[in-house]
Design a protein around this motif. Sequence first.
Motif, short mmCIF file in Angstrom:
data_model
loop_
_atom_site.label_atom_id
_atom_site.label_comp_id
_atom_site.label_asym_id
_atom_site.label_seq_id
_atom_site.Cartn_x
_atom_site.Cartn_y
_atom_site.Cartn_z
N ASN A 188 0.81 -1.21 0.00
CA ASN A 188 0.00 0.00 0.00
C ASN A 188 0.85 1.27 0.00
N LYS A 189 2.01 1.22 0.63
CA LYS A 189 2.92 2.38 0.58
C LYS A 189 3.40 2.61 -0.86
N ILE A 190 3.64 1.53 -1.58
CA ILE A 190 4.05 1.66 -2.99
C ILE A 190 2.89 2.19 -3.83
N ALA A 191 1.69 1.72 -3.55
CA ALA A 191 0.51 2.24 -4.25
C ALA A 191 0.34 3.73 -3.96
N LEU A 192 0.56 4.13 -2.72
CA LEU A 192 0.47 5.54 -2.36
C LEU A 192 1.54 6.33 -3.11
N LEU A 193 2.72 5.79 -3.19
CA LEU A 193 3.81 6.45 -3.91
C LEU A 193 3.43 6.66 -5.38
N ARG A 194 2.82 5.65 -5.99
CA ARG A 194 2.36 5.77 -7.38
C ARG A 194 1.32 6.88 -7.51
N TRP A 195 0.37 6.93 -6.58
CA TRP A 195 -0.67 7.95 -6.64
C TRP A 195 -0.07 9.34 -6.45
N LEU A 196 0.85 9.47 -5.50
CA LEU A 196 1.50 10.76 -5.27
C LEU A 196 2.27 11.22 -6.50
N ALA A 197 2.98 10.28 -7.15
CA ALA A 197 3.74 10.63 -8.36
C ALA A 197 2.81 11.05 -9.49
N GLU A 198 1.69 10.36 -9.63
CA GLU A 198 0.73 10.74 -10.66
C GLU A 198 0.12 12.10 -10.36
N ARG A 199 -0.15 12.35 -9.12
CA ARG A 199 -0.67 13.67 -8.73
C ARG A 199 0.36 14.75 -9.00
N LEU A 200 1.63 14.47 -8.73
CA LEU A 200 2.70 15.43 -9.00
C LEU A 200 2.75 15.76 -10.50
N ALA A 201 2.65 14.74 -11.34
CA ALA A 201 2.65 14.95 -12.79
C ALA A 201 1.46 15.80 -13.20
N TRP A 202 0.30 15.55 -12.59
CA TRP A 202 -0.89 16.33 -12.90
C TRP A 202 -0.71 17.79 -12.50
N LEU A 203 -0.13 18.02 -11.32
CA LEU A 203 0.12 19.39 -10.88
C LEU A 203 1.05 20.12 -11.86
N LYS A 204 2.06 19.41 -12.35
CA LYS A 204 2.99 20.00 -13.32
C LYS A 204 2.26 20.34 -14.61
N SER A 205 1.38 19.46 -15.07
CA SER A 205 0.63 19.74 -16.30
C SER A 205 -0.28 20.95 -16.12
N GLN A 206 -0.85 21.11 -14.93
CA GLN A 206 -1.70 22.27 -14.65
C GLN A 206 -0.86 23.55 -14.65
N GLU A 207 0.34 23.46 -14.11
CA GLU A 207 1.24 24.61 -14.08
C GLU A 207 1.59 25.03 -15.52
N LYS A 208 1.90 24.05 -16.37
CA LYS A 208 2.22 24.36 -17.76
C LYS A 208 1.03 24.93 -18.50
N ALA A 209 -0.15 24.41 -18.23
CA ALA A 209 -1.37 24.93 -18.87
C ALA A 209 -1.63 26.37 -18.44
N ASN A 210 -1.41 26.66 -17.18
CA ASN A 210 -1.60 28.02 -16.68
C ASN A 210 -0.59 28.98 -17.28
N ASP A 211 0.66 28.51 -17.46
CA ASP A 211 1.69 29.34 -18.08
C ASP A 211 1.36 29.64 -19.53
N ALA A 212 0.81 28.66 -20.23
CA ALA A 212 0.45 28.84 -21.63
C ALA A 212 -0.68 29.84 -21.80
N GLN A 213 -1.56 29.91 -20.81
CA GLN A 213 -2.69 30.85 -20.89
C GLN A 213 -2.27 32.27 -20.56
N SER A 214 -1.14 32.41 -19.90
CA SER A 214 -0.68 33.76 -19.48
C SER A 214 -0.12 34.55 -20.63
#
Length: 98
Positions: free
Chosen positions: A72-98
């Motif tokens: 379950n710790k490994i599953a949590l790590l996977r979810w955290l990493a996927e969330r991190l990637a999503w946050l980065k994509s949101q940051e890039k999308a926000n930069d593109a809109q600026s």
Amino acid sequence: MTFPHPVGYYGLQLSESTENLICSLSYDELADLIFDLASHLSTDLRESQFFAMHMQLVKWFEDEIDAFSTKNKIALLRWLAERLAWLKSQEKANDAQS
């Protein structure tokens, strides 16, 4: 767009307060938590209690993560990493809109 994979996607059973805490973390805080969890899962630290070395998190959060099995710790790590990637994509999308 909301986050594409909720915590249950990986079969994790987090408390609502823990999930909310994780979802409130910034990109840098989430990256630090990933580092701390990955370090905990290393051979040297696996037998010790989990704690967030790079962040000041509440004890109940660390206790909940510590109670997880390694799987379950490994599953949590996977979810955290996927969330991190999503946050980065949101940051890039926000930069593109600026």
